[in-house]
Design an enzyme around this catalytic site. Structure first.
Site, PDB file in Angstrom:
ATOM      1  N   THR A  51     -34.039  42.819   3.984  1.00  0.00           N
ATOM      2  CA  THR A  51     -34.165  42.862   2.524  1.00  0.00           C
ATOM      3  C   THR A  51     -33.386  41.728   1.879  1.00  0.00           C
ATOM      4  O   THR A  51     -33.753  41.239   0.806  1.00  0.00           O
ATOM      5  CB  THR A  51     -33.670  44.217   1.983  1.00  0.00           C
ATOM      6  OG1 THR A  51     -34.403  45.266   2.626  1.00  0.00           O
ATOM      7  CG2 THR A  51     -33.861  44.335   0.486  1.00  0.00           C
ATOM      8  N   TYR A 138     -29.695  49.209  14.996  1.00  0.00           N
ATOM      9  CA  TYR A 138     -30.849  49.059  14.096  1.00  0.00           C
ATOM     10  C   TYR A 138     -32.097  49.359  14.916  1.00  0.00           C
ATOM     11  O   TYR A 138     -32.467  48.592  15.798  1.00  0.00           O
ATOM     12  CB  TYR A 138     -30.857  47.622  13.568  1.00  0.00           C
ATOM     13  CG  TYR A 138     -31.964  47.243  12.616  1.00  0.00           C
ATOM     14  CD1 TYR A 138     -31.758  47.247  11.238  1.00  0.00           C
ATOM     15  CD2 TYR A 138     -33.200  46.811  13.082  1.00  0.00           C
ATOM     16  CE1 TYR A 138     -32.752  46.839  10.357  1.00  0.00           C
ATOM     17  CE2 TYR A 138     -34.203  46.408  12.213  1.00  0.00           C
ATOM     18  CZ  TYR A 138     -33.968  46.425  10.854  1.00  0.00           C
ATOM     19  OH  TYR A 138     -34.965  46.011   9.985  1.00  0.00           O
ATOM     20  N   LYS A 166     -29.154  52.751  12.095  1.00  0.00           N
ATOM     21  CA  LYS A 166     -30.153  52.801  11.029  1.00  0.00           C
ATOM     22  C   LYS A 166     -31.483  53.153  11.682  1.00  0.00           C
ATOM     23  O   LYS A 166     -31.993  52.410  12.511  1.00  0.00           O
ATOM     24  CB  LYS A 166     -30.259  51.467  10.288  1.00  0.00           C
ATOM     25  CG  LYS A 166     -31.313  51.500   9.177  1.00  0.00           C
ATOM     26  CD  LYS A 166     -31.397  50.187   8.419  1.00  0.00           C
ATOM     27  CE  LYS A 166     -32.473  50.275   7.330  1.00  0.00           C
ATOM     28  NZ  LYS A 166     -32.610  49.013   6.560  1.00  0.00           N
ATOM     29  N   ILE A 204     -29.374  53.846   4.342  1.00  0.00           N
ATOM     30  CA  ILE A 204     -29.464  52.431   3.948  1.00  0.00           C
ATOM     31  C   ILE A 204     -30.837  52.229   3.315  1.00  0.00           C
ATOM     32  O   ILE A 204     -31.750  51.676   3.933  1.00  0.00           O
ATOM     33  CB  ILE A 204     -29.252  51.490   5.159  1.00  0.00           C
ATOM     34  CG1 ILE A 204     -27.941  51.822   5.882  1.00  0.00           C
ATOM     35  CG2 ILE A 204     -29.233  50.029   4.711  1.00  0.00           C
ATOM     36  CD1 ILE A 204     -27.650  50.941   7.086  1.00  0.00           C
TER      37      ILE A 204
END
Length: 299
Positions: A51, A138, A166, A204
């Site tokens: 992002t 991740y 995440k 998140i």
């Protein structure tokens, strides 16, 4: 300058966009955004992830932006995204970023290569040698091209660096929450409410860039046991969440923030701005949400 450090990663950690102006990182806008999200109740910021267009920023740009945000004496804790194909290159970058004393790193497995689970374990163990800071795993296959198994993640959780992951898959989130061996941070924005109601402690969510205080309210309501109130507040957000991911991230988010006067609507190529059609739909959705009352008093 040292930043506040935490290993809990509870609450909402915003994967913040990188504001650009005229081809350069807009440090003034980055500082203003960081203050805005702190005042909204965000727990911390994750910089330089997908992002944040992290792969399109130079290391010096990352350092400048992090130092600018951290110069605020009340700055939120910062996590840095640190990904790449070459393990040694990622470790080298982390050693340089370590001088900024972040709260941790968000590290994906090597993308494009599609390594085995053994290769993924090797990658993360090498990264762990590069820093004593916490590392957030991740596990988002659509970005990395490879899926970590729960077994792989729990093996890494036995090492002191690895404190959270995440995760976007609702069933994996549920499994991790139930097993309790590794903190699961929700990365699937439409699953946020279910995550909070199931006892999840951290997330998140990129969509929380827009009306962040509402996401904080939903979390607080859910964690306080006010399930119906949390659901009532979250349901109207679903349409906006879908719009914010209707075109490649972070173009819709940047367009929405530009509509609010918070940043210039600029991305670094090959990322391109959101379409005019989506802009119209965003404006309509944001207008509808803006008219809804806050329910913070019910928490």
């Amino acid at each position: 300058m040292d930043m506040p450090v935490t290993t809990a990663f509870e609450g909402i950690w915003l994967p913040m966009i990188t504001p650009l102006r005229g081809g350069y990182v807009d440090l003034d806008a980055a500082q203003a955004l960081a203050r805005y999200y702190r005042n909204a109740g965000i727990a911390g910021l994750v910089l330089f992830g997908s992002t944040g267009e992290g792969n399109l920023l130079s290391l010096s740009e990352k350092i400048d932006m992090a130092e600018a945000i951290a110069s605020d004496p009340h700055a939120l804790p910062l996590v840095f995204g640190a990904g790449g194909v070459d393990t040694r290159g990622v470790a080298t970058a982390i050693r340089r970023l370590d001088k900024l004393a972040p709260a941790g790193y968000l590290v994906p497995p090597p993308y494009y290569l599609g390594p085995s689970q053994a290769g993924i374990l090797w990658h993360y163990r090498q990264i762990a040698w590069a820093t004593e800071r916490p590392i957030i795993l991740y596990n988002i296959p659509k970005r990395t091209g490879v899926t970590m198994t729960v077994e792989t993640m729990e093996k890494l959780a036995l090492l002191p660096n690895f404190s959270a992951v995440k995760e976007c898959n609702p069933s994996v989130l549920s499994a991790l929450n139930a097993r309790g061996r590794l903190a699961a941070l929700c990365g699937e924005d439409l699953s946020l409410l279910d995550h909070w109601l199931a006892g999840g402690r951290g997330a998140i969510p990129a969509a929380a860039h827009v009306y962040p205080e509402r996401y904080v309210e939903v979390m607080r309501l859910a964690q306080a046991g006010h399930a119906e109130a949390a659901r009532e507040l979250f349901e109207p957000l679903r349409g906006l969440i879908r719009l914010l991911f209707a075109e490649p991230n972070p173009a819709p988010i940047k367009r929405a923030l530009a509509m609010q006067g918070l940043i210039t609507d600029e991305l670094r190529m090959p990322m391109t701005p959101a379409s005019r059609e989506l802009s119209i739909r965003l404006q309509r959705a944001m207008g509808a949400l803006h008219s809804l009352p806050s329910r913070l008093q019910t928490a």
